[in-house]
Design an enzyme around this catalytic site. Structure first.
Site, PDB file in Angstrom:
ATOM      1  N   LYS A  52      -9.433  14.331 -32.903  1.00 13.66           N
ATOM      2  CA  LYS A  52      -8.786  13.368 -32.000  1.00 13.66           C
ATOM      3  C   LYS A  52      -8.218  14.093 -30.780  1.00 13.66           C
ATOM      4  O   LYS A  52      -8.337  13.623 -29.651  1.00 13.66           O
ATOM      5  CB  LYS A  52      -7.691  12.603 -32.749  1.00 13.66           C
ATOM      6  CG  LYS A  52      -8.280  11.562 -33.697  1.00 13.66           C
ATOM      7  CD  LYS A  52      -7.301  11.046 -34.731  1.00 13.66           C
ATOM      8  CE  LYS A  52      -8.032  10.146 -35.709  1.00 13.66           C
ATOM      9  NZ  LYS A  52      -7.222   9.739 -36.847  1.00 13.66           N
ATOM     10  N   GLN A  96      -1.450   9.661 -38.829  1.00 13.07           N
ATOM     11  CA  GLN A  96      -2.638   9.973 -39.629  1.00 13.07           C
ATOM     12  C   GLN A  96      -2.379   9.592 -41.093  1.00 13.07           C
ATOM     13  O   GLN A  96      -1.408  10.039 -41.693  1.00 13.07           O
ATOM     14  CB  GLN A  96      -2.956  11.469 -39.509  1.00 13.07           C
ATOM     15  CG  GLN A  96      -4.207  11.905 -40.233  1.00 13.07           C
ATOM     16  CD  GLN A  96      -5.477  11.265 -39.684  1.00 13.07           C
ATOM     17  OE1 GLN A  96      -5.665  11.162 -38.479  1.00 13.07           O
ATOM     18  NE2 GLN A  96      -6.332  10.828 -40.569  1.00 13.07           N
ATOM     19  N   ASP A 119      -4.536   2.201 -33.599  1.00 13.63           N
ATOM     20  CA  ASP A 119      -5.358   2.137 -34.817  1.00 13.63           C
ATOM     21  C   ASP A 119      -5.755   0.694 -35.155  1.00 13.63           C
ATOM     22  O   ASP A 119      -6.683   0.472 -35.918  1.00 13.63           O
ATOM     23  CB  ASP A 119      -4.585   2.725 -36.009  1.00 13.63           C
ATOM     24  CG  ASP A 119      -5.008   4.151 -36.331  1.00 13.63           C
ATOM     25  OD1 ASP A 119      -6.177   4.486 -36.062  1.00 13.63           O
ATOM     26  OD2 ASP A 119      -4.188   4.912 -36.862  1.00 13.63           O
TER      27      ASP A 119
END
Length: 281
Positions: A52, A96, A119
C-alpha cells in the site's frame, strides 16, 4: 481456451490514471494524504502494508504509517483514529485487519469517519451502497467490477452468481453487480444444489475461502469466472478458490491467481483515497 483477465495490467492502468489526477490536484495546491495503521507485526499484514505504501508513493499520495505494538490497547487505537479523523491533511484512514484479539474490529471500523473510510467497511458506506448513494465501496468487489468493465464484459442482463456472503466481498459484490443491472444470486454454505445454481451463471464470482473447490462441474460452458480466493496449495504454490486447470478450458474468460483480482484491491484503495479528497469537498 479462456481469455485470461489480466489484473496486473488493469491495476497498472488505474494507478497511471490516478497518478495523473493526483498531479493535477497538486497543481491546484491539494495534496492527498493517507494514514495506514498496523497493530502488531503479522507477516501477511506487513506485506500488504508495504504494498500500500509503494502504491501511494507511485501515485503521489503522501502516506503516514503507524506501526503500533501488539499490546496497544483499544483506547489508544481509538484515540489515534480520532486524531486522524480531525486531521485535514489526511483524506483516508486504513486500519490493517486483522487486529489483535483484545481489540474489537467492529468498534474500530465504526470509529473511522465515513468521509475517510477508504476501505469501504463502515456501516454508513455499506448502507450508501445498498441504496445507491455516494460513498466508498469495498475495494475487492469494486476491483472485480473494473476487471469486467475494462475487459469489455457486459454485466447488464447477465445471470450473475456470487459464491460467498462475507461483508467484505460477497455482499458488496452482489450489490455492485445489481447496480450494473445484472440478475444476481448469492450462494453460501447452506445453498441447496450449489452446482446447479452455479451452472446458470454467465458471470461466476467465487469468494468461498476454500482452495480449488470450484471445478468444471460447477461452471457453464462459456461463463466468465472471477476467482477472489488466495491460498497456498500442497506444493506451497499460490492458488485460488477455483481449480484453474479444470475450469479454464470451458470458461470464456477467467482471472488467474496470482495476477487477477489481487492487484485490483490496492488499485481501488488508491482510487478511494483520491475520491476522498474530492468527494466530500
Amino acid at each position: 481456451m479462456a481469455k485470461l483477465i489480466d489484473g496486473k495490467m488493469i491495476s497498472q492502468q488505474i494507478k497511471d490514471e490516478l497518478k495523473e489526477k493526483v498531479a493535477a490536484l497538486k497543481e491546484t495546491g491539494k495534496e492527498i494524504g493517507m494514514a495506514v495503521i498496523q497493530v502488531g507485526n503479522d507477516p501477511a499484514s506487513s506485506v500488504y502494508v508495504g504494498n500500500k505504501k509503494k502504491a501511494c508513493e507511485y501515485i503521489g499520495i503522501r502516506s503516514e504509517s503507524y506501526e503500533l505494538p501488539e499490546e496497544t490497547t483499544q483506547d489508544e487505537l481509538l484515540s489515534l483514529i480520532e486524531k486522524l479523523n480531525a486531521d485535514e491533511k489526511i483524506h483516508g484512514i486504513l486500519v490493517q485487519l486483522p487486529v489483535p484479539k483484545h481489540i474489537d474490529e467492529d468498534t474500530i471500523i465504526k470509529a473511522i469517519s465515513p468521509k475517510k473510510d477508504v476501505d469501504g467497511f463502515h456501516p454508513q458506506s455499506v448502507g450508501a451502497l445498498s441504496i445507491g448513494q455516494p460513498g466508498f465501496v469495498s475495494c475487492t468487489p469494486a476491483g472485480v467490477i473494473q476487471l469486467l468493465k475494462r475487459t469489455g464484459i457486459e454485466i447488464e442482463g447477465k445471470e450473475c452468481v456470487v459464491i460467498g456472503r462475507s461483508n467484505i466481498v460477497g455482499k458488496p459484490m452482489s450489490l455492485l453487480l445489481l447496480r450494473e443491472n445484472g440478475t444476481v444470486t448469492i450462494t453460501h454454505s447452506k445453498t441447496k444444489d450449489l452446482k446447479e445454481v452455479c451452472k446458470r451463471a454467465d458471470i461466476l464470482v467465487v469468494a468461498i475461502g476454500r482452495p480449488k473447490m470450484i471445478d468444471a462441474s460447477y461452471v457453464k460452458e462459456g461463463a466468465v469466472v472471477i476467482d477472489v480466493g488466495i491460498h497456498r496449495d500442497e506444493n506451497n504454490k499460490l492458488c485460488g478458490d477455483v481449480d484453474f486447470d479444470s475450469v479454464e478450458p470451458i470458461a470464456s474468460s477467467i482471472t488467474p491467481v496470482p495476477g487477477g483480482v489481487g492487484p485490483m484491491t490496492i488499485a481501488m484503495l488508491m482510487y478511494n483515497c483520491v475520491e476522498a479528497a474530492t468527494m466530500f469537498d
